[in-house]
Design an enzyme around this catalytic site. Structure first.
Site, PDB file in Angstrom:
ATOM      1  N   CYS A 107     -62.399 -30.273  18.886  1.00 37.12           N
ATOM      2  CA  CYS A 107     -61.327 -29.903  19.663  1.00 37.12           C
ATOM      3  C   CYS A 107     -59.858 -30.301  18.711  1.00 37.12           C
ATOM      4  CB  CYS A 107     -61.015 -30.865  20.801  1.00 37.12           C
ATOM      5  SG  CYS A 107     -61.002 -32.585  20.663  1.00 37.12           S
ATOM      6  N   CYS A 157     -64.381 -27.089  30.657  1.00 34.40           N
ATOM      7  CA  CYS A 157     -64.905 -26.854  29.377  1.00 34.40           C
ATOM      8  C   CYS A 157     -65.994 -27.759  29.196  1.00 34.40           C
ATOM      9  CB  CYS A 157     -63.868 -27.258  28.106  1.00 34.40           C
ATOM     10  SG  CYS A 157     -62.328 -26.282  28.374  1.00 34.40           S
ATOM     11  N   CYS A 160     -54.597 -24.886  23.690  1.00 28.98           N
ATOM     12  CA  CYS A 160     -54.785 -25.861  24.787  1.00 28.98           C
ATOM     13  C   CYS A 160     -55.149 -27.015  24.305  1.00 28.98           C
ATOM     14  CB  CYS A 160     -55.625 -25.232  25.857  1.00 28.98           C
ATOM     15  SG  CYS A 160     -55.763 -26.148  27.350  1.00 28.98           S
ATOM     16  N   CYS A 161     -56.365 -27.348  23.586  1.00 29.10           N
ATOM     17  CA  CYS A 161     -56.720 -28.672  22.800  1.00 29.10           C
ATOM     18  C   CYS A 161     -55.434 -29.235  22.455  1.00 29.10           C
ATOM     19  CB  CYS A 161     -57.729 -28.337  22.199  1.00 29.10           C
ATOM     20  SG  CYS A 161     -59.255 -28.440  22.921  1.00 29.10           S
ATOM     21  N   CYS A 207     -63.052 -31.932  29.286  1.00 27.99           N
ATOM     22  CA  CYS A 207     -62.410 -31.491  30.392  1.00 27.99           C
ATOM     23  C   CYS A 207     -63.482 -30.895  31.209  1.00 27.99           C
ATOM     24  CB  CYS A 207     -61.416 -30.538  29.834  1.00 27.99           C
ATOM     25  SG  CYS A 207     -59.981 -31.562  29.120  1.00 27.99           S
TER      26      CYS A 207
HETATM   27  S1  SF4 Z   1     -61.145 -29.317  26.539  1.00 28.80           S
HETATM   28 FE1  SF4 Z   1     -60.550 -27.301  27.607  1.00 28.80          FE
HETATM   29  S2  SF4 Z   1     -59.125 -27.813  29.181  1.00 28.80           S
HETATM   30 FE2  SF4 Z   1     -59.439 -29.508  27.648  1.00 28.80          FE
HETATM   31  S3  SF4 Z   1     -57.582 -29.435  26.429  1.00 28.80           S
HETATM   32 FE3  SF4 Z   1     -59.316 -28.500  25.400  1.00 28.80          FE
HETATM   33  S4  SF4 Z   1     -59.235 -26.238  26.064  1.00 28.80           S
HETATM   34 FE4  SF4 Z   1     -57.952 -27.339  27.152  1.00 28.80          FE
END
Ligand code: SF4
Length: 268
Positions: A259, A234, A148-149, A231
């Site tokens: 991340c 998170c 996701c990151c 985010c």
């Molecule tokens: S911090 Fe969480 S929501 Fe944001 S990009 Fe990374 S995994 Fe995805």
């Protein structure tokens, strides 16, 4: 919210009101770091910061500040705007940011007349992830979190830095175990460009002393128990005595929490 957080939140609401009478630093430090820690020779640090950014802007004709719109990044924004340095400022809109974070950009523009350039993830990549793994699949494993990151942060960062010869970050050594040996200047081998971390040796007290002295706009979440903000799903508020970045991906091992924007920290 537990009793400690409630207490911290009410104290932070007091802090917010106190910003105008220059009491913000002492109260923020009191909540997050225990007893008051005086800023270490802040005048010398500000001068060194201004010199470093000025020289970096002269040395590289294409240099950018990657801003998360946190207090540290806004300190750097303030220097860039005050000294009119040729350093572009951009931020990554992951699509999962708090409204309070989005609100910082117009606040900076209102004060300095300078915009933050937004970069967003590719819609088809987000769509595929959400449809095949789930919108909040990042809670299920570190691999899914990093995926996701990768989509929402790392790929847009690569696009934002395309053509850049150097970049600037607001990272500090004291923020996390993964940043303990962070240098002020390093070569970013992943991207093949120079990287500056001008606040590497700044303390939390230094940052908030600067915010107070130069009346820098800050994310309101800092006053609600969020010293480090990513985010929304998170990031959680921290309690007194916790590590500054304890609220980021709190379900993961603290020695490997990055991340993907700053992978070199993990290699160190
Ligand atoms: S911090 Fe969480 S929501 Fe944001 S990009 Fe990374 S995994 Fe995805």
């Amino acid at each position: 919210m537990n009793a400690v957080n409630t207490s911290a939140q009410s104290r932070f609401h007091s802090v917010e009101a106190a910003t105008e009478n220059n009491a913000v630093q002492e109260q923020v430090i009191a909540v997050f770091r225990g007893p008051h820690q005086p800023a270490t020779d802040i005048a010398a640090k500000v001068q060194a910061l201004e010199t470093l950014l000025t020289q970096a802007a002269q040395e590289f004709d294409s240099i950018s500040l990657a801003s998360s719109l946190a207090a540290e990044d806004n300190v750097l924004f303030d220097v860039i705007a005050r000294l009119k340095l040729n350093i572009r400022v951009f931020s990554l809109n992951t699509g999962r940011l708090h409204q309070q974070t989005l609100d910082v950009a117009p606040a900076l523009q209102a004060k300095y007349g300078q915009t933050v350039q937004w970069f967003e993830p590719k819609a088809d990549a987000v769509e595929t992830y959400v449809n095949t793994k789930g919108a909040d699949a990042f809670y299920d494993s570190t691999a899914l979190r990093k995926e996701c990151c990768g989509i929402r942060k790392v790929e847009p960062l690569a696009r934002a830095l395309q053509g850049a010869k150097a970049w600037v970050t607001g990272q500090r050594q004291a923020q996390a175990a993964t940043r303990a040996t962070l240098p002020v200047r390093e070569f970013d081998a992943d991207r093949g460009i120079e990287k500056f971390n001008p606040l590497a040796d700044w303390s939390e007290a230094d940052v908030w002393t600067y915010v107070r002295q130069f009346d820098v706009p800050v994310n309101k979440l800092h006053f609600e128990g969020f010293p480090s903000i990513g985010c929304e799903p998170c990031t959680r508020a921290i309690t007194i005595g916790e590590d500054i970045r304890a609220g980021r991906w709190w379900w993961e091992d603290p020695t490997s929490k990055e991340c993907g924007l700053h992978n070199a920290n993990l290699k160190k």
